[in-house]
Structure formats: structure tokens, C-alpha cells
Design a protein around this motif. Structure first.
Motif, PDB file in Angstrom:
ATOM      1  N   ILE A  68      38.964  40.267  57.041  1.00 57.79           N
ATOM      2  CA  ILE A  68      40.041  39.489  56.433  1.00 57.79           C
ATOM      3  C   ILE A  68      40.276  38.267  57.323  1.00 57.79           C
ATOM      4  CG2 ILE A  68      42.475  39.467  55.753  1.00 57.79           C
ATOM      5  CD1 ILE A  68      40.754  41.301  54.001  1.00 57.79           C
ATOM      6  N   VAL A  69      40.272  37.088  56.726  1.00 55.40           N
ATOM      7  CA  VAL A  69      40.497  35.841  57.455  1.00 55.40           C
ATOM      8  C   VAL A  69      41.673  35.121  56.811  1.00 55.40           C
ATOM      9  CG1 VAL A  69      39.492  33.635  58.181  1.00 55.40           C
ATOM     10  CG2 VAL A  69      38.014  35.652  57.943  1.00 55.40           C
ATOM     11  N   ASP A  70      42.751  34.992  57.551  1.00 56.23           N
ATOM     12  CA  ASP A  70      43.956  34.343  57.022  1.00 56.23           C
ATOM     13  C   ASP A  70      44.371  34.973  55.685  1.00 56.23           C
ATOM     14  OD1 ASP A  70      43.996  32.625  59.212  1.00 56.23           O
ATOM     15  OD2 ASP A  70      42.783  31.110  58.186  1.00 56.23           O
ATOM     16  N   GLY A  71      44.293  36.304  55.607  1.00 55.40           N
ATOM     17  CA  GLY A  71      44.710  37.015  54.404  1.00 55.40           C
ATOM     18  C   GLY A  71      43.685  37.023  53.281  1.00 55.40           C
ATOM     19  N   GLU A  72      42.558  36.367  53.480  1.00 57.97           N
ATOM     20  CA  GLU A  72      41.523  36.302  52.442  1.00 57.97           C
ATOM     21  C   GLU A  72      40.341  37.186  52.841  1.00 57.97           C
ATOM     22  OE1 GLU A  72      41.627  34.360  49.629  1.00 57.97           O
ATOM     23  OE2 GLU A  72      43.608  33.564  50.134  1.00 57.97           O
ATOM     24  N   ARG A  73      39.659  37.730  51.814  1.00 60.47           N
ATOM     25  CA  ARG A  73      38.448  38.507  52.086  1.00 60.47           C
ATOM     26  C   ARG A  73      37.366  37.600  52.647  1.00 60.47           C
ATOM     27  NH1 ARG A  73      36.655  41.092  46.777  1.00 60.47           N
ATOM     28  NH2 ARG A  73      34.885  41.577  48.096  1.00 60.47           N
ATOM     29  N   GLY A  74      36.695  38.102  53.661  1.00 59.03           N
ATOM     30  CA  GLY A  74      35.595  37.366  54.263  1.00 59.03           C
ATOM     31  C   GLY A  74      34.507  38.331  54.673  1.00 59.03           C
ATOM     32  N   ALA A  75      33.524  37.825  55.378  1.00 57.71           N
ATOM     33  CA  ALA A  75      32.413  38.668  55.815  1.00 57.71           C
ATOM     34  C   ALA A  75      31.850  38.144  57.121  1.00 57.71           C
ATOM     35  CB  ALA A  75      31.313  38.701  54.755  1.00 57.71           C
ATOM     36  N   GLU A  76      31.450  39.075  57.953  1.00 57.47           N
ATOM     37  CA  GLU A  76      30.646  38.742  59.120  1.00 57.47           C
ATOM     38  C   GLU A  76      29.238  39.216  58.825  1.00 57.47           C
ATOM     39  OE1 GLU A  76      33.861  39.209  62.743  1.00 57.47           O
ATOM     40  OE2 GLU A  76      32.626  40.936  62.209  1.00 57.47           O
ATOM     41  N   VAL A  77      28.266  38.335  59.009  1.00 62.90           N
ATOM     42  CA  VAL A  77      26.871  38.681  58.756  1.00 62.90           C
ATOM     43  C   VAL A  77      26.122  38.638  60.076  1.00 62.90           C
ATOM     44  CG1 VAL A  77      24.730  37.944  57.629  1.00 62.90           C
ATOM     45  CG2 VAL A  77      26.891  37.877  56.376  1.00 62.90           C
ATOM     46  N   TYR A  78      25.447  39.733  60.366  1.00 66.14           N
ATOM     47  CA  TYR A  78      24.661  39.849  61.601  1.00 66.14           C
ATOM     48  C   TYR A  78      23.187  39.946  61.233  1.00 66.14           C
ATOM     49  CZ  TYR A  78      29.172  41.075  63.573  1.00 66.14           C
ATOM     50  OH  TYR A  78      30.488  41.063  63.955  1.00 66.14           O
ATOM     51  N   ILE A  79      22.380  39.168  61.910  1.00 65.04           N
ATOM     52  CA  ILE A  79      20.939  39.191  61.679  1.00 65.04           C
ATOM     53  C   ILE A  79      20.254  39.504  62.996  1.00 65.04           C
ATOM     54  CG2 ILE A  79      18.938  37.858  60.907  1.00 65.04           C
ATOM     55  CD1 ILE A  79      21.139  38.329  58.752  1.00 65.04           C
ATOM     56  N   ARG A  80      19.314  40.434  62.960  1.00 67.44           N
ATOM     57  CA  ARG A  80      18.571  40.765  64.174  1.00 67.44           C
ATOM     58  C   ARG A  80      17.397  39.790  64.305  1.00 67.44           C
ATOM     59  NH1 ARG A  80      16.721  46.766  65.434  1.00 67.44           N
ATOM     60  NH2 ARG A  80      18.857  46.783  66.165  1.00 67.44           N
ATOM     61  N   PRO A  81      17.436  38.937  65.319  1.00 67.18           N
ATOM     62  CA  PRO A  81      16.354  37.953  65.451  1.00 67.18           C
ATOM     63  C   PRO A  81      15.119  38.493  66.157  1.00 67.18           C
ATOM     64  CG  PRO A  81      17.992  37.577  67.133  1.00 67.18           C
ATOM     65  CD  PRO A  81      18.480  38.739  66.301  1.00 67.18           C
ATOM     66  N   ASP A  82      15.197  39.709  66.720  1.00 64.07           N
ATOM     67  CA  ASP A  82      14.089  40.272  67.499  1.00 64.07           C
ATOM     68  C   ASP A  82      13.111  41.000  66.579  1.00 64.07           C
ATOM     69  OD1 ASP A  82      12.358  41.439  69.253  1.00 64.07           O
ATOM     70  OD2 ASP A  82      13.844  42.788  70.149  1.00 64.07           O
ATOM     71  N   MET A  83      12.029  40.314  66.225  1.00 67.37           N
ATOM     72  CA  MET A  83      11.049  40.890  65.305  1.00 67.37           C
ATOM     73  C   MET A  83      10.334  42.084  65.922  1.00 67.37           C
ATOM     74  SD  MET A  83      11.269  38.978  62.571  1.00 67.37           S
ATOM     75  CE  MET A  83      12.993  38.580  62.864  1.00 67.37           C
ATOM     76  N   GLU A  84      10.293  42.146  67.265  1.00 64.61           N
ATOM     77  CA  GLU A  84       9.603  43.244  67.941  1.00 64.61           C
ATOM     78  C   GLU A  84      10.270  44.584  67.645  1.00 64.61           C
ATOM     79  OE1 GLU A  84       6.694  42.802  69.524  1.00 64.61           O
ATOM     80  OE2 GLU A  84       6.875  40.682  68.971  1.00 64.61           O
ATOM     81  N   ALA A  85      11.543  44.551  67.265  1.00 63.48           N
ATOM     82  CA  ALA A  85      12.280  45.786  66.999  1.00 63.48           C
ATOM     83  C   ALA A  85      12.118  46.258  65.553  1.00 63.48           C
ATOM     84  CB  ALA A  85      13.762  45.575  67.309  1.00 63.48           C
ATOM     85  N   LEU A  86      11.362  45.513  64.747  1.00 66.90           N
ATOM     86  CA  LEU A  86      11.278  45.808  63.315  1.00 66.90           C
ATOM     87  C   LEU A  86       9.971  46.474  62.912  1.00 66.90           C
ATOM     88  CD1 LEU A  86      12.912  42.529  61.973  1.00 66.90           C
ATOM     89  CD2 LEU A  86      13.975  44.767  62.292  1.00 66.90           C
ATOM     90  N   GLY A  87       9.268  46.994  63.886  1.00 69.28           N
ATOM     91  CA  GLY A  87       8.009  47.671  63.577  1.00 69.28           C
ATOM     92  C   GLY A  87       6.824  46.771  63.851  1.00 69.28           C
TER      93      GLY A  87
END
Ligand SMILES: [Zn+2]
Length: 123
Positions: free
Chosen positions: A15-34
Motif C-alpha cells: 500500500i502506497v499512500d493508501g493506494e494498492r501498489g506492488a514491489e517487483v523483485y527480479i533475480r539478476p543472477d542467471m547462475e542461480a537459475l539452472g
């Protein structure tokens, strides 16, 4: 561990200033993805860019309320259903000649547009 978007990124509703929001996280480490994703990313910077971009798009889809699907064509495809995950990213990467091409290739399928239309009435 089976490949799924949970390894690639995450969306957290906030919630940001009473409004719905989102935090988006991206894993930049390709080595951890198989090994398959890691190797292709080492050899091809545009493949890595495709993984990062499509992961952002998937997580932003969650932020907009889109649900997972079983359709491999959709950005909201759930990796838990299996399939050729490097190919999922590779088909988008193959549309790119340079990184700037990402701006002109949405990565959304007809099914993704249908979900957006159902939620927001977009054409
Ligand atoms: Zn997801």
C-alpha cells in the motif's frame, strides 16, 4: 528443484499512500537459475535480457491481477506445468537483434491480452 517463476522474480502487494501498489523483485543472477539458463545467458547477452524482461513482465502481470495459466504461449504461464523453459525465453530472444528491440516486442500473447481485457476492458 522444478523451474518456476518464483525462482526468477517475485511480486509483493503493498500500500502506497493508501493506494494498492506492488514491489517487483527480479533475480539478476542467471547462475542461480539452472545450468541451461546460466549457460545460454553467458553465451548470449540478449538471452539474459529476455529472461530479465519476461520475468519483469510476468511479475507486473501479477501486480495487475493476472492469474497463472497453463498455456505455454502466455507470459503468465506457470512453470510448474513443465515444458521447455529455456525455449520459453528463447522464442522471445529470437525476436531480438539488439537490446533496444525489446521496446517493440511486448512479449504478451493473445491469452494475456484476453485476461487484461477481462479485468480492465482494454482493447
Ligand atoms: Zn507467477
Amino acid at each position: 528443484m522444478p523451474a518456476n517463476f518464483g525462482l526468477y522474480g517475485e511480486m509483493r502487494p503493498i500500500i502506497v499512500d493508501g493506494e494498492r501498489g506492488a514491489e517487483v523483485y527480479i533475480r539478476p543472477d542467471m547462475e542461480a537459475l539452472g545450468e541451461q539458463i546460466a549457460e545460454r545467458s553467458r553465451e548470449d547477452a540478449l538471452f539474459r535480457d529476455a529472461v530479465v524482461y519476461l520475468t519483469c513482465l510476468h511479475e507486473l502481470g501479477h501486480a495487475l491481477g493476472l492469474e497463472h495459466t497453463a498455456d505455454f504461449a502466455d507470459i503468465m504461464y506457470y512453470f510448474g506445468f513443465g515444458g521447455d523453459i529455456p525455449g520459453f525465453f528463447g522464442r522471445y530472444r529470437d525476436k531480438l537483434n539488439i537490446r533496444e528491440d525489446i521496446a517493440g516486442e511486448s512479449g504478451l500473447s493473445d491469452g494475456d491480452f484476453s485476461q487484461l481485457q477481462a479485468l480492465y476492458g482494454l482493447r
